[in-house]
Every structure is written in C-alpha cells, then in structure tokens.
Write a protein that holds these residues in place. Sequence first.
Motif, mmCIF file in Angstrom:
data_model
loop_
_atom_site.group_PDB
_atom_site.id
_atom_site.type_symbol
_atom_site.label_atom_id
_atom_site.label_comp_id
_atom_site.label_asym_id
_atom_site.label_seq_id
_atom_site.Cartn_x
_atom_site.Cartn_y
_atom_site.Cartn_z
ATOM 1 N N VAL A 30 0.835 -1.200 0.000
ATOM 2 C CA VAL A 30 0.000 0.000 0.000
ATOM 3 C C VAL A 30 0.876 1.259 0.000
ATOM 4 O O VAL A 30 0.611 2.222 -0.739
ATOM 5 N N GLY A 31 1.920 1.271 0.826
ATOM 6 C CA GLY A 31 2.823 2.421 0.855
ATOM 7 C C GLY A 31 3.498 2.650 -0.486
ATOM 8 O O GLY A 31 3.627 3.798 -0.948
ATOM 9 N N PHE A 34 0.972 4.048 -2.867
ATOM 10 C CA PHE A 34 0.767 5.455 -2.542
ATOM 11 C C PHE A 34 1.803 6.332 -3.266
ATOM 12 O O PHE A 34 1.453 7.359 -3.873
ATOM 13 N N ALA A 37 1.085 6.525 -6.909
ATOM 14 C CA ALA A 37 -0.025 7.447 -7.165
ATOM 15 C C ALA A 37 0.432 8.902 -7.095
ATOM 16 O O ALA A 37 -0.031 9.745 -7.869
ATOM 17 N N ILE A 139 -3.246 1.034 -9.688
ATOM 18 C CA ILE A 139 -3.170 1.048 -8.220
ATOM 19 C C ILE A 139 -4.039 -0.069 -7.641
ATOM 20 O O ILE A 139 -3.650 -0.758 -6.694
ATOM 21 N N MET A 157 -6.023 4.560 1.447
ATOM 22 C CA MET A 157 -4.665 5.034 1.740
ATOM 23 C C MET A 157 -3.838 5.155 0.465
ATOM 24 O O MET A 157 -3.120 6.137 0.261
ATOM 25 N N ALA A 158 -3.916 4.157 -0.401
ATOM 26 C CA ALA A 158 -3.116 4.188 -1.627
ATOM 27 C C ALA A 158 -3.551 5.330 -2.544
ATOM 28 O O ALA A 158 -2.714 6.074 -3.078
ATOM 29 N N TYR A 159 -4.870 5.492 -2.719
ATOM 30 C CA TYR A 159 -5.368 6.532 -3.619
ATOM 31 C C TYR A 159 -5.167 7.938 -3.058
ATOM 32 O O TYR A 159 -5.240 8.916 -3.811
ATOM 33 N N ASN A 160 -4.912 8.077 -1.779
ATOM 34 C CA ASN A 160 -4.608 9.403 -1.245
ATOM 35 C C ASN A 160 -3.322 9.966 -1.834
ATOM 36 O O ASN A 160 -3.090 11.175 -1.792
ATOM 37 N N GLY A 161 -2.500 9.092 -2.391
ATOM 38 C CA GLY A 161 -1.334 9.574 -3.111
ATOM 39 C C GLY A 161 -1.708 10.475 -4.275
ATOM 40 O O GLY A 161 -0.934 11.371 -4.653
ATOM 41 N N VAL A 296 -8.465 14.307 0.750
ATOM 42 C CA VAL A 296 -7.725 13.309 1.529
ATOM 43 C C VAL A 296 -8.558 12.853 2.726
ATOM 44 O O VAL A 296 -8.681 11.649 3.007
ATOM 45 N N SER A 357 -11.944 5.869 -5.600
ATOM 46 C CA SER A 357 -11.804 4.651 -4.792
ATOM 47 C C SER A 357 -13.085 3.821 -4.701
ATOM 48 O O SER A 357 -13.019 2.617 -4.430
#
Length: 430
Positions: A30-31, A34, A37, A139, A157-161, A296, A357
């Motif tokens: 996930v990180g 992120f 993204a 993603i 969390m990933a798409y918040n990138g 976010v 998302s």
Amino acid sequence: MGDAPNDQGRAGALRPAAPRPGPFFGWRVVGAAFIVAVFAWGVGFYGPSVFLHALHAERGWPVWLISAAITCHFLLSALIVARLPALHRRFGLVAVTRAGGIAAGLGALAWALAPVPWLLFPAALISGAGWAATSTAAINAMVAPWFERRRPAALSMAYNGASIGGVVFSPLWAMLIAGLGFAAAAAIIGAAMALCLWWLAGRYFQRTPEALGLRPDGEEAGAAGAAAKDGEEGRRSLAADNAAWRDRRFATLSIGFALGLFAQIGLIAHLFSLLVPAMGEAGAGAAMSLFTGCAVLGRLLLGAMLPAGADRRIAAALNFAVQIAGSLMLLASGGTSVPLLLAGCVFFGLGVGNLVSLPPLIAQTEFARADVARVVALVTAVNQAAFAFAPAVFGALRDLAGGNTTSMLAAALVQVAAAAVVLAARRTRA
C-alpha cells in the motif's frame, strides 16, 4: 519430584521466545502504491494543466490546440487502460509499472521539447501510455490481491497519493519551470519518476501473497478461506468485454461514475477562477489547498467508516449527495460570499477522492474475484473517455452564460443523475 516443576519453569524461562511475526507485507505494498499514485497524478493528471500554461505563455501556442492534445492524452490512456489486465497477465505487474514510469517521464520531456504544436500529439501518445499504466486501475491491481475485508481502508490510503500528488507537484512544476525552464524541469521530474517506480516495482510488486505464504488481510488460512467463500456468494461472473454493457451492474457502475467524474473534473477546471473575484489569487490558492485536504480526509473517512457488509452503492449515492450540496453552495454564493465559497469547497472536496476509490470497492462486492481487475479497468477507461471532454464542455457553458452560474448548476444536476444511475442496480438483500 517436588523440584521438577521448578526445573521446568526455569527451562521455560531460559527457552528463547518464539519470533514475533513482522508487519503484514500488504501494508508495505500500500505504501509503495501510494508513492506510485503521487507520481502518476503529479505528472499524468495535474501535469498537463501546467504544461498548457507553460506552452501558451512561453511559445504563444493556441490554448485550444494544447487543450486538444491534453484530450488526446486522456483518450489514448482510456484505450490502454481497457487492456491493462491483459498487459499485466502477459508481461507482469512489475514490467508494466516500470514501462509506465519510463513512458510518463519521456512523455513529459516530449511535451517540453516539442518545437512545433503538432508534435504535442505524439507526445500525448507517450504520456497517455504512462498515465494508463500507473493510475487508477494500476493502483487497484497492486493493492487488491493483498486485501479482502480491509480493502476499503487499503485502497483509500493508496489513492490518497493522488491528492498528495496535486499538492506536491503543482507548485513543484511551477517552481522548476520558472527557475530552470520547461525542458530541464521535465527531465528532472521524469527521471525521478522513472527511477523511483523502477525500484518500487521490483522491491514490492514482484511478490504475491501466495508466494510469501500469506493470506489477504494477514488472516489465518481457515479464516481467510471462510471469508473468501462467503464473499463470493451472490456474485456472478462478468460476460466478455464486448458484452459487458448488457450487464446492468457494469453499465450502471460505468455510466454513474462517468457522469460523476465528468461533473467533478468540469467544475474543478473552473473552480480557481470562480474563487478569485471574491478571495484574490492568494486566497483562491489557499481555498484550493483546503479543497485538496478535504479530498484526503474524505477518502480516509470512507476507508475507516465503511462497514464490511455495507451496500457500497448507497455509500456512493451519499458521496454524490455531499458533492451536490457543495455545488449548490458554490452556486448560492453568487461568486461573492466567501463563507459559502469555502463551505462549497469543503463539501465538494470531501467527495472528490472517493469517486476514484469507490468503483473498485463496488466491483469487489458485485463481481467474481477473477473479474474485478477487468471490471475496474473497463470502468476506468469509460470514466477517462468521459471526463477528457469535461473542461471544454464546462468552458463552453461558462462562455455562453457569461458566468459560472450555469456550470455550477450543471454540475449539481449531472451529479443527481449520477446518483440515480448508481442506485438503479442496487443488490437485492435478504
């Protein structure tokens, strides 16, 4: 005999403790997703608007022509995204992600080095391929194999990138272009993206849960198997791609979110100019930062608060309702009321990130596991093909009406239609 328990106790005390399991590797994925993204949206989504300004200001090229190249960037991307699952199956997630990073970097450089306007269109082919291989569907392909029950939180969390990419790269592009020139800025950012994605793909995306002996969400094998079995109940397989539109679930998911993103992208394209008369350029910039921060926050709230068994189409409709309220607040402001403008930014911003998302989360609950990646890719392709034209359509409405009133009202009405379409195929529940 009486000392035996004590001996055993001492032996147990001296015996080394069993090693504690490390953190679930899926969260590292996930990180990494992120960061992908951040680069993908910073270069492939927010970058073209910066390119437009730089090329028009430096070379005097017509805005309509540069805008046409940007539309080609998104349309070509839509064509590639539709085939992204097939590319992943043939070449692997690592190779496709690495190629996407290189293409995005080379595409940005091609935009900067184009000596004549018509060469922007070949540049758009390269940058569009890079955007397709690193954005929404990509993603999801990175994160989805690692999570089932906790996928809403992981994807959020990933798409918040994506939002962070806008916060970081929009001013970074402007600063580097002003200080070093467009070509040098594109070379630096493009090289950084290609190198970073090359390393991330090899380090984190080459592994699978099965290869590491892990289960989705890091659960025990028995629990994961039971959850997977329960999750598959009530799901049907998707027909072939060419017959997907006959599936009501797919059609409503695609059309509903295409409408929502069309309204969203069209409104965002003109939001800054709506804020400037009442707030000035500095105030409008601060309001746009607030807007991005709310995006976010909205994603995090959805990931944390969405129950595992919730009807995600209702969640999507509620998300549209929040954005409708924001659109109406912007409309009611008349372009002069700062409190209403800020409230509109907050409400509209809270729903922005969730339009990216939510489709993968709805697909997870309604389609067979083997079809989810294909569904997400097809929905993403339809969405991109639709929103590529949104800035031009909203700009035409603004010019015809002589102001932003018509475009704000249109955004609200289109979102009402989007909510209605998404709810049209709600799953029947006992």
